[in-house]
Design an enzyme around this catalytic site. Structure first.
Site, PDB file in Angstrom:
ATOM      1  CG  HIS A  61      16.442  -9.865  -6.428  1.00  0.00           C
ATOM      2  ND1 HIS A  61      15.840 -10.768  -7.269  1.00  0.00           N
ATOM      3  CD2 HIS A  61      17.419  -9.290  -7.159  1.00  0.00           C
ATOM      4  CE1 HIS A  61      16.435 -10.747  -8.452  1.00  0.00           C
ATOM      5  NE2 HIS A  61      17.395  -9.864  -8.406  1.00  0.00           N
ATOM      6  CB  CYS A 108      13.738 -14.634  -4.612  1.00  0.00           C
ATOM      7  SG  CYS A 108      14.663 -13.075  -4.493  1.00  0.00           S
ATOM      8  CE  LYS A 145      27.001 -12.593   4.160  1.00  0.00           C
ATOM      9  NZ  LYS A 145      26.856 -12.003   2.823  1.00  0.00           N
ATOM     10  CD  GLU A 183      11.429 -11.539  -3.907  1.00  0.00           C
ATOM     11  OE1 GLU A 183      10.826 -12.196  -4.767  1.00  0.00           O
ATOM     12  OE2 GLU A 183      12.310 -10.697  -4.192  1.00  0.00           O
ATOM     13  NE  ARG A 214      16.656 -14.411   6.237  1.00  0.00           N
ATOM     14  CZ  ARG A 214      17.841 -14.977   6.218  1.00  0.00           C
ATOM     15  NH1 ARG A 214      18.795 -14.488   5.435  1.00  0.00           N
ATOM     16  NH2 ARG A 214      18.098 -16.023   6.973  1.00  0.00           N
ATOM     17  NE  ARG A 215      21.478  -8.707   4.626  1.00  0.00           N
ATOM     18  CZ  ARG A 215      22.288  -9.683   5.034  1.00  0.00           C
ATOM     19  NH1 ARG A 215      22.065 -10.932   4.661  1.00  0.00           N
ATOM     20  NH2 ARG A 215      23.310  -9.405   5.802  1.00  0.00           N
ATOM     21  NE  ARG A 235      19.939 -21.133   4.175  1.00  0.00           N
ATOM     22  CZ  ARG A 235      21.181 -20.665   4.127  1.00  0.00           C
ATOM     23  NH1 ARG A 235      21.706 -20.335   2.965  1.00  0.00           N
ATOM     24  NH2 ARG A 235      21.902 -20.535   5.214  1.00  0.00           N
ATOM     25  CE  LYS A 242      27.263 -17.543   8.396  1.00  0.00           C
ATOM     26  NZ  LYS A 242      25.863 -17.381   7.974  1.00  0.00           N
ATOM     27  CB  CYS A 297      13.822 -14.258  -9.492  1.00  0.00           C
ATOM     28  SG  CYS A 297      15.058 -14.314  -8.180  1.00  0.00           S
TER      29      CYS A 297
END
Length: 502
Positions: free
Chosen positions: A87, A299, A435, A89, A93-94, A305, A470, A142
């Site tokens: 999507h 989204c 990733k 958004e 962002r990535r 978040r 992470k 969405c």
């Protein structure tokens, strides 16, 4: 000072000029969604910002994404080389994370000016004080933000109705939902329901000064919170013209725009009742798949978040003293509800507390532009008139980042466009924002910094896999754990074995 229309126009122009034809919708046959992150730099001398002479800011698109698709859970890969969620958004962002990695590299190697300056702790950086980031989307996200009320109207033009409908899961409903006439109409992007909507246009000139949003109506100054309103293109073949305003006191909510996003397991489900009670608002949702369910959160949920944890993610938090937050969200012309946006992006997390130092629920400014994205579903539907064939979403997604090497990335089905079954698993079959590639860029950044200048979080233990790095971002993980416990307990998380790649 900047306006919602200025942000929208800048993004539309960037899309038209900087992005090539590859990956864009086929004219009159396909549509897509657009999102971007805009960097806004305030002038060095803030004293020049006066009512008579507002300060001029510098605006620059630093990341952009298009796309409408997700892959089903059966297509997910443990190697981290496929985009699960394409999507717009999420792509934007990535792409923004790619930009942040490049800017950290500039800061750490002291080669050029960067958006970062040294923090107070060893190996950490922070954003320059004269910079903020604004997120633009051509459409409402969405999920929860797309559950927008449909109202019935009086014939005479009146002021908008103001209702606290969005805070209640049951609203006044009517079974008379059919639109009269035989005109071609445009529905919400997620909705299977096509309704004729004549809604009040956005008549406010929205300006933001020094990070604060103000609503200024023509002929009258307004103060205090933004009155909730609903806006939509009235998409007939004849154009995007006729509008009817909502009559106070007599208009009622008769239905809601439907979102295709499904409630996550563990959440109370939608009632499915006819009319306005069809959806329950405020719930976590997953994006729909065609037969094969996805594991991608909506989204609306992801943006909520980001408003607590920042847009940088866990990896980059190793190098940052504070999360990178968005200061504002601007939505293009589309079906829209201010109440639904505020509920979805900020309201659901407003009581989250006891977050680690630097993290917090942000007071996000949410604005709408009057400008329609020319390749949105609404715009294409209005232009194509009686063109043969169905109007379908574009299958490709475009990623663009303000980086010197390979700024553009075009994907389809989660892989670079043109990838064949034979090449899957090879280096050339990886998106720049997958990733594994973002992890590779992170490791490249590490390699360019002397080990004795690494932040403590990277030196206290031996780290190997993507999951290791992470999990070692302890403040970020603590904030995420707190958010899940207090607001998003049913959030779908991928099993750890999907993050064990190196």
């Amino acid at each position: 000072m900047w306006t919602a229309d200025e942000i929208a126009l800048l993004c539309y122009e960037h899309y038209g000029i900087r992005l090539p034809k590859k990956g864009k919708p086929e004219p009159n046959h396909e549509w897509t969604l657009l999102a971007a992150v805009v960097k806004i730099q305030s002038p060095a001398d803030q004293d020049c910002d006066t009512p008579d002479k507002p300060a001029q800011v510098t605006k620059e698109v630093v990341s952009m994404g298009t796309g409408t698709k997700c892959i089903g859970q059966s297509k997910m890969r443990k190697s981290g080389d496929i985009l699960n969620d394409s999507h717009a958004e999420v792509i934007a962002r990535r792409s923004f994370q790619r930009y942040l990695l490049h800017q950290l590299q500039l800061a750490a190697t002291l080669k050029e000016d960067s958006i970062f300056v040294p923090g107070t702790q060893k190996g950490l950086w922070k954003l320059r004080r004269d910079l903020i980031f604004v997120f633009f989307s051509s459409h409402t996200p969405c999920g929860d933000a797309s559950i927008i009320p449909m109202l019935e109207f009086e014939d005479q033009p009146c002021c908008p109705v103001i209702r606290d409908w969005a805070s209640s899961s049951s609203v006044e409903a009517s079974s008379n939902l059919e639109a009269p006439g035989n005109e071609r109409k445009c529905e919400d992007l997620d909705s299977p329901v096509t309704k004729k909507m004549r809604l009040e246009p956005v008549t406010a000139a929205r300006e933001v000064t020094n990070g604060a949003a103000h609503h200024q109506s023509f002929g009258k100054q307004e103060s205090g919170p933004i009155s909730p309103g609903i806006n939509s293109c009235n998409l007939t073949v004849e154009g995007l013209a006729a509008v009817t305003r909502i009559a106070p006191g007599s208009a009622k909510v008769i239905d809601v725009y439907r979102t295709g996003a499904k409630c996550v397991p563990g959440e109370a489900g939608d009632s499915g009742k006819p009319g306005a009670a069809f959806h329950q608002v405020g719930l976590l949702r997953v994006k729909p798949g065609r037969g094969d369910r996805t594991r991608s959160m909506s989204c609306s949920d992801k943006m909520a978040r980001w408003n607590v944890l920042g847009c940088q993610g866990a990896l980059l938090m190793h190098f940052l003293e504070e999360p990178i937050y968005l200061s504002a969200v601007v939505i293009g012309k589309c079906p829209y509800s201010q109440e639904a946006m505020q509920r979805a992006l900020t309201g659901r997390c407003q009581n989250v507390s006891a977050l680690p130092k630097g993290f917090g629920v942000q007071e996000l400014k949410i604005l709408q532009s009057d400008l329609l994205f020319e390749q949105s579903r609404c715009a294409v539907q209005a232009k194509r008139a009686d063109s043969p064939g169905r109007l379908v979403p574009c299958g490709a997604a475009i990623s663009w980042s303000a980086v010197p090497e390979q700024p553009l990335d075009v994907t389809a089905n989660g892989f670079p466009q043109g990838t064949t079954k034979k090449t899957i698993g090879s280096l050339q079959a990886r998106s720049q924002i997958s990733k594994v590639e973002l992890f590779r860029s992170f490791q490249k950044l590490l390699s360019r910094i002397a080990r004795d200048k690494w932040p403590d979080s990277l030196r206290v233990q031996k780290l190997d896999t993507y999951q290791d790095y992470k999990e070692a971002a302890s403040s970020y993980q603590e904030a995420w754990s707190t958010l899940r416990k207090q607001a998003f307990g049913s959030w779908i998380r991928n099993p750890p074995d999907y993050h064990q790649f190196k």
